[in-house]
Design a protein around this motif. Structure first.
Motif, PDB file in Angstrom:
ATOM      1  N   ILE A 196      35.484  38.511  43.394  1.00  0.00           N
ATOM      2  CA  ILE A 196      36.904  38.676  43.034  1.00  0.00           C
ATOM      3  C   ILE A 196      37.610  37.329  43.037  1.00  0.00           C
ATOM      4  CG2 ILE A 196      39.108  39.615  43.848  1.00  0.00           C
ATOM      5  CD1 ILE A 196      37.489  42.093  44.767  1.00  0.00           C
ATOM      6  N   LEU A 197      37.342  36.531  44.065  1.00  0.00           N
ATOM      7  CA  LEU A 197      37.983  35.218  44.175  1.00  0.00           C
ATOM      8  C   LEU A 197      37.603  34.333  42.990  1.00  0.00           C
ATOM      9  CD1 LEU A 197      39.671  33.358  46.087  1.00  0.00           C
ATOM     10  CD2 LEU A 197      37.469  32.496  46.921  1.00  0.00           C
ATOM     11  N   GLY A 200      38.796  35.650  39.647  1.00  0.00           N
ATOM     12  CA  GLY A 200      40.227  35.449  39.508  1.00  0.00           C
ATOM     13  C   GLY A 200      40.529  34.060  38.966  1.00  0.00           C
ATOM     14  N   TYR A 204      41.852  33.258  35.222  1.00  0.00           N
ATOM     15  CA  TYR A 204      43.128  32.547  35.155  1.00  0.00           C
ATOM     16  C   TYR A 204      42.991  31.342  34.228  1.00  0.00           C
ATOM     17  CZ  TYR A 204      46.703  29.182  36.461  1.00  0.00           C
ATOM     18  OH  TYR A 204      47.696  28.249  36.408  1.00  0.00           O
TER      19      TYR A 204
END
Lengths: 220, 159
Positions: A196-197, A200, A204
């Motif tokens: 997820i990190l 993300g 982005y």
């Protein structure tokens, strides 16, 4: 009516700008190879949804792991489907991740200003491989047991620190209950959090910088 | 909007996207619901007639506790559980078999001989000898089992 509700929310939370930035952004004219990243993302969502569903019944202990997986597959309605999607989705995710990476390499998309996107992508590949490796043990059948036995031994063949790595991976000298639970913990907590990190940041940057165009021959 | 409302290429793609997304969502959502509610929708297996013990052990006019072992299949695990049944007879021929599970919230009741009452320690419920509620919160009398006597042995129908 729906427009009214949508506007009411937009005035307060500003979701329309977010929506437009993510989904209605301008992209250069590209080909189908540029959808491999989205395809990989789709398999990631598939793995998350089916994986969460599997934890409802799966028990990561030597005396229950195999039986609970059999129970999911044969007794629970649609259990065969959920497990099948997770099983085959795993292979699809690894393949798509690699194809996505090849496209980025071959079409030069890793170059300035997208180096950081590439770095996170490299770590994402490691996370995906980690998912595959830890998930392989969880059904606790013969294939899983011996596959992970061999896999950890390969890691153990590293010069100097090999034996230590093998012991850390297995949680002792042998493949045991400790190995099963730590593989499970890594598979459902450590790796998803990392994914997820990294994802993300990755996404982005894709949105922030915009995707690269197909490389063209320099015109003189 | 000149003549009719023309469907633009962009609108068509948007509708198609939502439609495909909806199909994919349903393809995950519907099996997921079936998967989650599966064990709840499963019918409890019939235990058949469960042997309690000799009918001669029942004291006249006083509920007598019988304990028997039953096998219960929960998920992939087969458990041996204890089934406790109070049997009451006033004449030695007609038997009433009552569950020891309080009808309030499922605690176990026990027979207090000198008060002639079943007592549940969880919320101070009291049941009469025949299972009727005397005091406390239970909504109904103690549940009864279908009971039969065969060759001097008592059986209850488990389910």
């Amino acid at each position: 009516m729906i427009t009214k509700i949508a506007n009411w929310f937009d005035e307060r939370v500003g979701w329309k700008a977010v929506w437009e930035t993510i989904f209605l952004r301008k992209i250069p004219k590209v080909n189908w190879l540029y959808t491999l990243g989205s395809a990989t993302l789709f398999t990631a969502v598939n793995q998350a949804v089916t994986g969460i569903l599997l934890t409802i019944y799966y028990v990561p202990t030597p005396d229950h792991a195999y039986d609970s997986v059999q129970y999911i597959t044969t007794q629970i309605p649609m259990g065969w489907l959920i497990r099948g999607l997770h099983h085959w989705g795993a292979s699809a995710m690894v393949i798509l991740t690699v194809l996505h990476m090849l496209r980025v390499i071959l079409l030069g998309a890793y170059k300035y200003p997208r180096e950081v996107t590439w770095f996170t992508g490299v770590f994402l590949l490691l996370v995906v491989v980690g998912f595959g490796f830890t998930g392989y043990l969880l059904p606790w059948d013969q294939k899983a047991y011996w596959g992970s036995s061999v896999g950890t031994r390969i890691a153990g063949s590293t010069p100097v620190v090999g034996d230590w790595i093998l012991r850390v991976m297995r949680g002792g000298p042998d493949l045991s209950a400790i190995t099963l639970v730590r593989f499970f913990g890594v598979h459902v907590w450590v790796l998803p959090a990392s994914l997820i990190l990294l994802l993300g940041i990755h996404m982005y940057l894709v949105i922030k910088i915009g995707i690269s165009a197909v490389p063209k021959r320099e015109e003189e | 909007m000149s003549e009719k409302e023309r469907l633009t290429r962009r609108d068509f793609m948007s509708i198609a996207m939502w439609a495909i997304g909806g199909v994919i969502g349903a393809a995950f959502g519907i099996p997921a619901v079936a998967y989650i509610i599966g064990p709840a929708a499963r019918k409890q297996e019939d235990q058949g007639w469960i042997r309690l013990g000799a009918a001669s052990k029942v004291e006249l006019g006083s509920p007598t506790l019988f304990k028997s072992k039953i096998e219960k299949q929960t998920g992939w695990i087969t458990n041996e559980e204890e089934l406790s049944v109070y049997v009451l007879t006033e004449n030695g021929r007609n038997f009433t078999a009552m569950s020891n599970i309080c009808t309030h919230l499922g605690c176990r009741v026990r027979w207090i001989a000198d008060q002639e009452q079943f007592f549940c320690p969880c919320h101070n419920a009291a049941f009469a000898k025949n299972g009727d509620v005397v005091s406390g919160p239970p909504p109904r009398p103690l549940d009864q089992y279908q009971v039969k006597e065969e060759d001097g042995q008592l059986f209850v129908l488990g389910g």
